[in-house]
Structures are given as structure tokens and as C-alpha cells.
Design an enzyme around this catalytic site. Structure first.
Site, PDB file in Angstrom:
ATOM      1  N   HIS A 164      45.774  29.144  24.263  1.00 23.94           N
ATOM      2  CA  HIS A 164      44.751  28.157  23.896  1.00 23.94           C
ATOM      3  C   HIS A 164      45.040  27.596  22.507  1.00 23.94           C
ATOM      4  CE1 HIS A 164      40.225  27.031  24.223  1.00 23.94           C
ATOM      5  NE2 HIS A 164      40.855  26.185  23.434  1.00 23.94           N
ATOM      6  N   HIS A 198      45.794  23.637  20.307  1.00 25.85           N
ATOM      7  CA  HIS A 198      45.740  22.177  20.322  1.00 25.85           C
ATOM      8  C   HIS A 198      46.863  21.676  19.428  1.00 25.85           C
ATOM      9  CE1 HIS A 198      41.722  22.120  22.236  1.00 25.85           C
ATOM     10  NE2 HIS A 198      41.588  23.270  21.581  1.00 25.85           N
ATOM     11  N   ARG A 217      47.864  18.354  19.564  1.00 26.13           N
ATOM     12  CA  ARG A 217      47.444  16.998  19.178  1.00 26.13           C
ATOM     13  C   ARG A 217      48.411  15.872  19.513  1.00 26.13           C
ATOM     14  NH1 ARG A 217      42.370  18.662  19.020  1.00 26.13           N
ATOM     15  NH2 ARG A 217      41.736  19.685  17.077  1.00 26.13           N
ATOM     16  N   ASP A 239      39.429  21.614  28.607  1.00 22.66           N
ATOM     17  CA  ASP A 239      38.950  22.210  27.364  1.00 22.66           C
ATOM     18  C   ASP A 239      38.431  21.152  26.397  1.00 22.66           C
ATOM     19  OD1 ASP A 239      38.581  24.478  25.554  1.00 22.66           O
ATOM     20  OD2 ASP A 239      40.015  23.385  24.337  1.00 22.66           O
ATOM     21  N   HIS A 298      36.399  25.731  29.587  1.00 23.54           N
ATOM     22  CA  HIS A 298      35.537  25.605  28.421  1.00 23.54           C
ATOM     23  C   HIS A 298      34.128  25.460  28.982  1.00 23.54           C
ATOM     24  CE1 HIS A 298      34.320  23.680  24.440  1.00 23.54           C
ATOM     25  NE2 HIS A 298      33.340  23.293  25.238  1.00 23.54           N
ATOM     26  N   HIS A 344      37.536  31.046  24.998  1.00 18.89           N
ATOM     27  CA  HIS A 344      36.859  31.351  23.734  1.00 18.89           C
ATOM     28  C   HIS A 344      35.389  31.794  23.878  1.00 18.89           C
ATOM     29  CE1 HIS A 344      35.513  27.282  24.480  1.00 18.89           C
ATOM     30  NE2 HIS A 344      36.512  26.680  23.866  1.00 18.89           N
ATOM     31  N   ASP A 366      42.636  29.273  19.648  1.00 21.01           N
ATOM     32  CA  ASP A 366      41.998  27.950  19.703  1.00 21.01           C
ATOM     33  C   ASP A 366      42.386  27.151  18.457  1.00 21.01           C
ATOM     34  OD1 ASP A 366      40.526  25.777  20.502  1.00 21.01           O
ATOM     35  OD2 ASP A 366      38.557  26.678  20.176  1.00 21.01           O
ATOM     36  N   HIS A 415      42.779  19.437  12.216  1.00 25.56           N
ATOM     37  CA  HIS A 415      42.245  18.107  11.943  1.00 25.56           C
ATOM     38  C   HIS A 415      42.751  17.669  10.576  1.00 25.56           C
ATOM     39  CE1 HIS A 415      39.477  18.013  15.355  1.00 25.56           C
ATOM     40  NE2 HIS A 415      39.115  19.239  15.048  1.00 25.56           N
ATOM     41  N   GLY A 450      36.576  22.608  14.775  1.00 28.18           N
ATOM     42  CA  GLY A 450      37.894  23.198  14.928  1.00 28.18           C
ATOM     43  C   GLY A 450      38.500  23.727  13.646  1.00 28.18           C
TER      44      GLY A 450
END
Length: 426
Positions: A60, A62, A64, A152, A179, A232, A304, A308, A323
Site C-alpha cells: 500500500h 502512493h 503519484r 483506494d 479502502h 489501513h 500507506d 504531497h 497523507g
């Protein structure tokens, strides 16, 4: 190239043993110390006072890209994974374009092939728009190329749609990875609906928004016979629901994140680096998660990892994006606060970070034995340091663990025998 890792404490199927590990053609070969001919090694690495374990797998993350490369790229995210000891990661599909058919998925696969530093196996979406509401994605076409199917970031909002997804995933031999979030119960909330929210006049997210959908989904998994995995988890009710479902024989597994195991809403600060979804819950929820980890209800730990931009995380609890990042801090946080405190064993931590994820998702490896893939992590458990986001390889810097003193430094990561992280060259 052949590499000899000498004098390390190696996690074998029999436990930790002092062994030499010979890496050749992407495979490992294990033997008692001094039995390998060092003349045949291209390089010899002394691992005295270090452990050698199967590389971590994070199901899990991200990354991007495509679509949001100003937050993270596949190159930077997988480099962060390698630094954190991960040899395999599974990026979630909240991208642009969302991977809902082969054309959109191929965009991501092409970048992975070019830039990924570790094994990177993406998700396909459950719904066409990754919105939890639209028609199903082209699951059949994507199935050979994805680790599982997930929306998710969005919960699947109707029982009928989730049941349809489960039936299709079962037919394809794939997991549904959910999710769980009932949008009708959110009411604009952004932190846990608990004491901190009340005391500081914040809008809260109730626990039922998570556990209500988990309850629905395990009933659907029981009905359909689908393989189901919950992302999560954060509430004590969710732990109980999954525990009871497992006792009934439902094919369900789950993950939680490091932050949910060592923090709660009493630790919140008025800072975007404490904002994630699901939110940090109450101390009772954290304690229930630890109990679930100890008794096997919780199968694995996933970060997770959700980077950002600095601007997006600079607007406090109310205005910041959801996040935090986690690939570079996960092991030392958990080793320091769970293993060194005697809550779980080191072997248990490796089980939930390395072995169980691979087993559940059907990935090769997760064990150090002759002929296994040389996906390895070397760690100095005695090394202590302070977490400093300015040192992160990830483009994301938002972490609630800034300045925490931790033990357990990843010093080397190998993927199929290739050194993808070496602290001496970092």
C-alpha cells in the site's frame, strides 16, 4: 555479478542463524560461515553484527505517477523504498489516468519499467473512475499485470457494486483490496471524532465510517467466497469484525500502518503532518490494533506512503491534504516502539513486513533459502539516529515522527542480487 554477504545473522526458515549468503544470478545460496569459496565472489561484504532478512514488501503505497509527479515519482518513491529496506511495493491507483483499462494501465507500466528501483506491481481500479460508484473497470484485461484491484482513497459505496466486484475478482483469481469509508457518514470530518476534535473545535470522522463498510464487505466475502483484504484499519470495531470473520473461515486479511500502532489522537498537533485518512484514532483503538497484531488478526503492516507537496501539507489539520510518508521510517519506528519494548518479537515484525504480504498477494520470495530470489535487506539493529525529513529520498517530507530517536538502520537493500541501496554510497 556475485556477492558474498559474510558473518551476518540470517533469518532462515529455522530462525536467526549466523550464516554466509552467496548471491549469484539473482538467487541466494546459504551456508555455514567460511564454506563458500571467496575467490568466486565479485564482492565480499562484511555483515558482522548485522541481520540479513527477506526484503520488506509494502502492498500500500502512493507513487503519484502518472499524473501527480510534483508530489512523487516512481523513481523517487522506489528509491525511498529501497532506502527503507523494501524490495517490492504496490502503488495504489489514484493516478491520472486512473488504471481502469489496459491503455491507462500501460502508461504506468511503462514508467515502472523505465524508472523503478525495486519490484513495483501496481493495482488496477475496481471502478472505471476510481470513485467507488461507477461501473466496474476492465478487470479481466488488467488481471495479468496487477497485484489486485482497489479503489483506494474511495470506498465502494453500494453493496451490489462490491458484490459484483468480488464475483469478478474471484473469477480472475485476484484479491479485492478495500479502502473502507462510508461517505454518508463523513460530514466534512478530517480527524478522528474524539476528544481532541471536541477540545479544538475540529470536524470529526466517526469510526463507523470505516467499520460499517468492513462489516458489510466481510459478509459479502463470506457470501461470494472472494478473497478480500482491508486497507489501513484503524478502529477497535474493525479488529473485532475481522477477528470474528476469520474464526468463521472467511477469506479475509488486513493491514494497518505504523502510525496507528504507535500514535493516537491524543498525540495530534495543529500541523498537517498529523493528518491522514483514516485518521489517528483513540488510545483504545491503538491498543486494539496492537492486540490484533499480536494475535494474528492483523496480517501485515503497510505504510500507506502518501507524499504531497510542502504547500499541500502546510495548511494545518483542517486544510492540509490527507497523507504522510512512511517508507523510510517504518522499520525503525516499529522496531524501536514494538520490538525493543517487548510488545512483539523481531521475527514477528519481519513476518508482517516481509513474509505475510508476499504470501497473501502471491508474490515469490519472502524466505532466505537456496534458490530463492535474492531480495534482501541488511540492517544494523544497534544503530540509532533521529528521524530528519530533510534526509528523506522521497519528495514528500510530511511525517509525524520528526526528531524521534529510533534504532534499526537499513544499511543495504538488494533486489534479485542487485544492490539498490547502500548507505556507504547514499
Amino acid at each position: 555479478m556475485t556477492t558474498l554477504l559474510k558473518n551476518g545473522m540470517v533469518l532462515t526458515p529455522l530462525g536467526f542463524e549466523k550464516k554466509d549468503v552467496f548471491v549469484s544470478n539473482g538467487k541466494v545460496f546459504v551456508s555455514s560461515t567460511d564454506t563458500f569459496d571467496t575467490d568466486h565472489a565479485s564482492s565480499i561484504i562484511d555483515c558482522t553484527d548485522r541481520i540479513i532478512i527477506p526484503g520488506f514488501t509494502d502492498v500500500h503505497v502512493h507513487l503519484r505517477e502518472p499524473g501527480f509527479f510534483y508530489k512523487e515519482t516512481i523513481a523517487s518513491g522506489t528509491a525511498a523504498a529501497a532506502k527503507g529496506g523494501y524490495t517490492c511495493v504496490c502503488p495504489m491507483p489514484n493516478l491520472k489516468p486512473v488504471p481502469s483499462d489496459m491503455e491507462s494501465l500501460q502508461t504506468q507500466l511503462s514508467i515502472i519499467e523505465k524508472d523503478a528501483k525495486v519490484k513495483t506491481i501496481p493495482y488496477g481500479t475496481i471502478t472505471q473512475n476510481q470513485d467507488g460508484r461507477s461501473a466496474l473497470s476492465d478487470m479481466e484485461a488488467m488481471a495479468p499485470y496487477v497485484c489486485a484491484f482497489s479503489d483506494d482513497g474511495k470506498g465502494v459505496q453500494t453493496s451490489d457494486l462490491m458484490e459484483e466486484a468480488m464475483e469478478k475478482a474471484k473469477e480472475l483469481g485476484k484479491l479485492i483490496v478495500a479502502h473502507c469509508e462510508d461517505e454518508s457518514l463523513l460530514h466534512g470530518g478530517y480527524i478522528h471524532d474524539g476528544e481532541y476534535a471536541k477540545a479544538h473545535n475540529h470536524k470529526g470522522i466517526c469510526s463507523e465510517s470505516e467499520w460499517g463498510q468492513v462489516k458489510r464487505d466481510v459478509q459479502l466475502a463470506e457470501k461470494t467466497g472472494a478473497s478480500y483484504h482491508v486497507c489501513h484499519i484503524s478502529t477497535k470495531e474493525t479488529v473485532d469484525i475481522i477477528r470474528q470473520a476469520k474464526a468463521r473461515g472467511v477469506d479475509v486479511t488486513c493491514e494497518t500502518g505504523p502510525h496507528y500502532l504507535v500514535l493516537c489522537d491524543a498525540d495530534l498537533q495543529e500541523d498537517g503532518r498529523f493528518k491522514m485518512n483514516p485518521p489517528l484514532r483513540a488510545a483504545a483503538d491503538r491498543d486494539a490494533l496492537i492486540e490484533g497484531l499480536c494475535d494474528g488478526t492483523i496480517d501485515m503492516i503497510a505504510t500507506d506512503h502518501a507524499p504531497h507537496s510542502e504547500e499541500e501539507k502546510s495548511k494545518g489539520l483542517a486544510g492540509s491534504a490527507f497523507g504522510i510518508v512512511g517508507l523510510e521510517t517504518s522499520f525503525p519506528i516499529l522496531y524501536t516502539h514494538l520490538v525493543k519494548k517487548g510488545i512483539i518479537s523481531l521475527e514477528k515484525l519481519i513476518e508482517v513486513m516481509s513474509i505475510n504480504p508476499r504470501r497473501r498477494f502471491g508474490f515469490e520470495g519472502g524466505v532466505i533459502e537456496d534458490g530463492a530470489p535474492a531480495d534482501l535487506t541488511v540492517i544494523d539493529l544497534n544503530r540509532h539516529f533521529s528521524i530528519d525529513p530533510s534526509d528523506f529520498v522521497s519528495m514528500g517530507k510530511a511525517t509525524p515522527f520528526t526528531d524521534w530517536k529510533v534504532y534499526g538502520k537499513v544499511v543495504m537493500t538488494l533486489v534479485e542480487g542487485e544492490i539498490v541501496y547502500d548507505e556507504t554510497n547514499a
